[in-house]
Motif scaffolding. Structure first.
Motif, short mmCIF file in Angstrom:
data_model
loop_
_atom_site.label_atom_id
_atom_site.label_comp_id
_atom_site.label_asym_id
_atom_site.label_seq_id
_atom_site.Cartn_x
_atom_site.Cartn_y
_atom_site.Cartn_z
N ALA A 1 0.86 -1.20 0.00
CA ALA A 1 0.00 0.00 0.00
C ALA A 1 0.88 1.23 0.00
CB ALA A 1 -0.90 -0.01 1.23
N GLY A 2 0.87 1.99 -1.12
CA GLY A 2 1.64 3.23 -1.19
C GLY A 2 2.83 3.13 -2.11
N SER A 3 3.03 4.15 -2.96
CA SER A 3 4.20 4.16 -3.86
C SER A 3 5.11 5.34 -3.55
CB SER A 3 3.75 4.18 -5.33
OG SER A 3 3.04 5.37 -5.63
N GLY A 4 5.34 5.56 -2.24
CA GLY A 4 6.36 6.52 -1.83
C GLY A 4 7.71 5.81 -1.77
N VAL B 1 6.14 10.63 -5.18
CA VAL B 1 6.23 12.06 -4.87
C VAL B 1 7.47 12.30 -4.00
CG1 VAL B 1 5.11 14.01 -3.71
CG2 VAL B 1 3.74 12.39 -5.05
N ILE B 2 8.29 13.24 -4.46
CA ILE B 2 9.55 13.53 -3.77
C ILE B 2 9.25 14.54 -2.64
CG2 ILE B 2 11.97 14.23 -4.10
CD1 ILE B 2 11.31 11.75 -5.70
N ARG B 3 8.61 14.05 -1.59
CA ARG B 3 8.17 14.95 -0.51
C ARG B 3 9.30 15.78 0.10
NH1 ARG B 3 5.00 11.93 3.93
NH2 ARG B 3 4.39 13.96 4.70
N PRO B 4 10.53 15.23 0.26
CA PRO B 4 11.57 16.06 0.88
C PRO B 4 11.90 17.33 0.11
CG PRO B 4 12.23 13.75 0.88
CD PRO B 4 10.98 13.85 0.04
N ARG B 5 11.46 17.44 -1.14
CA ARG B 5 11.78 18.65 -1.91
C ARG B 5 10.64 19.65 -1.99
NH1 ARG B 5 14.65 17.75 -7.52
NH2 ARG B 5 14.86 19.99 -7.18
N LEU B 6 9.53 19.36 -1.31
CA LEU B 6 8.34 20.18 -1.54
C LEU B 6 8.42 21.58 -0.93
CD1 LEU B 6 5.48 17.53 -1.25
CD2 LEU B 6 6.60 18.41 -3.30
N TYR B 7 9.47 21.82 -0.12
CA TYR B 7 9.68 23.18 0.42
C TYR B 7 10.35 24.08 -0.61
CZ TYR B 7 14.57 21.93 0.62
OH TYR B 7 15.83 21.55 0.25
N GLU B 8 10.84 23.49 -1.71
CA GLU B 8 11.65 24.27 -2.66
C GLU B 8 10.80 25.25 -3.44
OE1 GLU B 8 14.23 21.93 -5.13
OE2 GLU B 8 14.95 20.73 -3.43
N ALA B 9 11.48 26.25 -3.99
CA ALA B 9 10.77 27.31 -4.72
C ALA B 9 10.27 26.83 -6.07
CB ALA B 9 11.71 28.50 -4.91
N VAL B 10 11.00 25.95 -6.71
CA VAL B 10 10.61 25.50 -8.05
C VAL B 10 10.15 24.04 -7.96
CG1 VAL B 10 11.36 25.19 -10.44
CG2 VAL B 10 12.28 27.07 -9.07
N ASP C 1 7.27 14.44 -8.97
CA ASP C 1 6.55 13.16 -8.84
C ASP C 1 6.86 12.24 -10.03
OD1 ASP C 1 5.17 14.73 -10.67
OD2 ASP C 1 3.18 14.03 -10.03
N PRO C 2 8.12 11.77 -10.11
CA PRO C 2 8.49 10.94 -11.26
C PRO C 2 7.60 9.70 -11.41
CG PRO C 2 10.15 10.84 -9.51
CD PRO C 2 9.21 11.94 -9.14
N ASP C 3 7.35 9.36 -12.68
CA ASP C 3 6.54 8.20 -13.04
C ASP C 3 7.37 6.93 -12.79
OD1 ASP C 3 5.13 6.22 -14.40
OD2 ASP C 3 4.49 7.60 -15.98
N VAL C 4 6.79 5.98 -12.05
CA VAL C 4 7.54 4.74 -11.78
C VAL C 4 6.91 3.54 -12.49
CG1 VAL C 4 8.60 5.44 -9.59
CG2 VAL C 4 6.29 4.45 -9.56
N SER C 5 6.00 3.79 -13.46
CA SER C 5 5.32 2.64 -14.08
C SER C 5 6.29 1.74 -14.84
CB SER C 5 4.14 3.08 -14.95
OG SER C 5 4.51 4.11 -15.78
N GLU C 6 7.24 2.33 -15.56
CA GLU C 6 8.20 1.48 -16.30
C GLU C 6 9.12 0.74 -15.34
OE1 GLU C 6 10.45 3.12 -19.57
OE2 GLU C 6 8.75 4.41 -20.08
#
Ligand SMILES: Cc1cc2nc3c(=O)[nH]c(=O)nc-3n(C[C@H](O)[C@H](O)[C@H](O)COP(=O)(O)OP(=O)(O)OC[C@H]3O[C@@H](n4cnc5c(N)ncnc54)[C@H](O)[C@@H]3O)c2cc1C
Length: 403
Positions: free
Chosen positions: A9-12, A47-56, A61-66
């Motif tokens: 359960a979860g794709s973090g 989702v790259i949560r550790p970067r969500l404080y950044e300005a840009v 949220d890179p695609d991991v399906s492949e």
């Protein structure tokens, strides 16, 4: 005989690495035909949560399906609503409201954590946060929109509530973000508020001192020893009765384990994490593994425990996934251990503070620290390319996250 199922359960960070590690263990045992790995999350994205404080907010949220397909892991889009602890049958709700049941033989809970939002008047309506991608995007749009407002003290002011890592990183970015929206000569004001007697108090003397000096250098006001008591559209009220006029209020005070952790029987800690055993099993729930931000586990034999961090999730995921598969395919279970602990705190224009050890000995500061932070945020925590052999070579449960 139908295949046995490991349901993740979860794709973090923890979920993706649990799925990859489980696939590796199944392959090692030559049991691909008997056991399948299924991962459930809203989208096959990490989702790259550790970067969500950044300005840009690019490539967050890179695609991991492949990647998942390369090792034979099946993704189902939706949210797990019920783990199905007793009957080993989980319920998944899809985006269109359709409900699906899925039987599992081993369940890996990797649904992460959520920002805790206490019932402070106005908090839910007026404060922003950087906990999830959509909330970080909302803050970004708000800051951009400030440029169209008439100049007032409130427009130029941001209050960050919570002086933990996320609050500090968010506050340190804020002067530059406000200037980018309001003009380089705007008189911006950034305030960080925390109930502790000093900002950075829980980082220890040396690192805490460095943090406070960095805040002074960046002209970020420190308001320790006070709590937020109310928020409205124009600012905040603090527990000492003072008011700060601010159009931007960012709440960053504490995480709680995902609500699904409460469905797992057994002991939970104060923030809702399941207390796991050495193999990351939920001791009171047969067949369930807990990982990432949903588990509290010992990192060593001298009394340290996991914190909600990407650093721990990357290893916890590998161990939980391996062990879930190992139980089904007859491999040895691998005990979780991660004695090395580091932190790398981004302090905006000042640079970054890199520490080692649970006592946070300062190793690198300013530009040197920033280089490490950029390497962590830009490379290390991103999912690997979808090359099966290369992925399996780094999915082992004893893979060292921080050398
Ligand atoms: C702004 C910010 C800065 C941070 N900085 C750092 C840092 O510098 N260093 C560090 O180590 N850590 C940092 N962290 C903490 C780190 O991001 C988390 O500890 C880490 O993301 C935990 O990984 P996880 O896989 O357990 O959970 P998450 O990354 O939260 O992943 C959870 C997954 O579960 C999915 N999900 C949720 N509900 C359901 C459901 N019902 N059914 C199925 N799937 C579901 C989600 O969509 C997601 O895919 C930071 C966090 C934030 C928010």
């Amino acid at each position: 005989m139908s295949k046995q199922t490991i349901l993740v359960a979860g794709s973090g960070f923890a979920g993706v690495w649990a799925a990859l590690s489980a696939a590796r263990a199944i392959s090692l045992a030559g049991r691909e035909g008997d056991v399948e790995v299924v991962i459930v999350s809203p989208e096959p994205r990490l989702v790259i949560r550790p970067r969500l404080y950044e300005a840009v907010l690019e490539n967050m949220d890179p695609d991991v399906s492949e990647l998942l397909a390369a090792v034979g892991v099946r993704h189902i889009g939706g949210l797990i609503q019920d783990i199905g602890v007793e009957g080993r049958e989980a319920t998944i709700v899809h985006g269109d409201g359709a409900v699906q049941s899925i039987k599992w033989d081993r369940f890996v809970l990797a649904t992460g954590s959520r920002l805790a939002t206490p019932p402070i008047p106005g908090l839910a309506d007026h404060a922003f946060d950087v906990d999830q991608l959509v909330s970080a995007q909302r803050l970004d749009a708000h800051i951009t929109s400030l440029g169209a407002r008439a100049e007032t003290a409130a427009r130029n002011t941001a209050v960050v509530v919570g002086g933990g890592f996320t609050g500090l990183e968010g506050a340190a970015e804020m002067p530059e973000r406000l200037r980018a929206a309001l003009g380089s000569d705007a008189q911006v004001r950034v305030v960080i508020v925390d109930p502790a007697p000093q900002i950075g108090a829980d980082m220890g003397d040396e690192a805490g001192e460095a943090v406070r000096a960095a805040l002074v250098e960046m002209d970020i006001e420190q308001r320790p020893g006070v709590r937020l008591t109310a928020v409205d559209a124009d600012g905040v009220t603090l527990s000492d009765g003072s008011r700060i006029d601010a159009a931007t209020v960012v709440w960053s005070a504490g995480l709680r384990a995902h609500p699904l952790a409460a469905q797992v029987p057994g002991e939970h800690d104060a923030v809702g994490r399941v207390v796991g055993d050495a193999f990351l099993r939920a001791p009171a729930a047969d067949g369930i593994f807990v990982t990432g931000d949903t588990v509290k586990a010992a990192t060593d034999a001298v009394g340290n425990f996991t914190v909600m961090s990407c650093q721990h999730a990357l290893s916890l995921g590998r161990v939980a996934g391996h062990n879930a598969a190992a139980e089904l395919v007859g491999l040895n279970l691998h005990p979780y251990s991660q004695p090395k602990y580091v932190t790398c705190l981004d302090l905006g224009a000042w640079g970054a503070l890199y520490t080692e050890g649970w006592d946070r000995q300062v190793r690198l500061t300013r530009e040197e620290g920033k280089k490490v932070k950029q390497e962590i945020n830009g490379v290390w925590i991103y999912p690997p390319a979808p090359d099966r052999d290369a992925v399996f070579a780094m999915s082992n449960p004893d893979f060292v996250i921080v050398p």
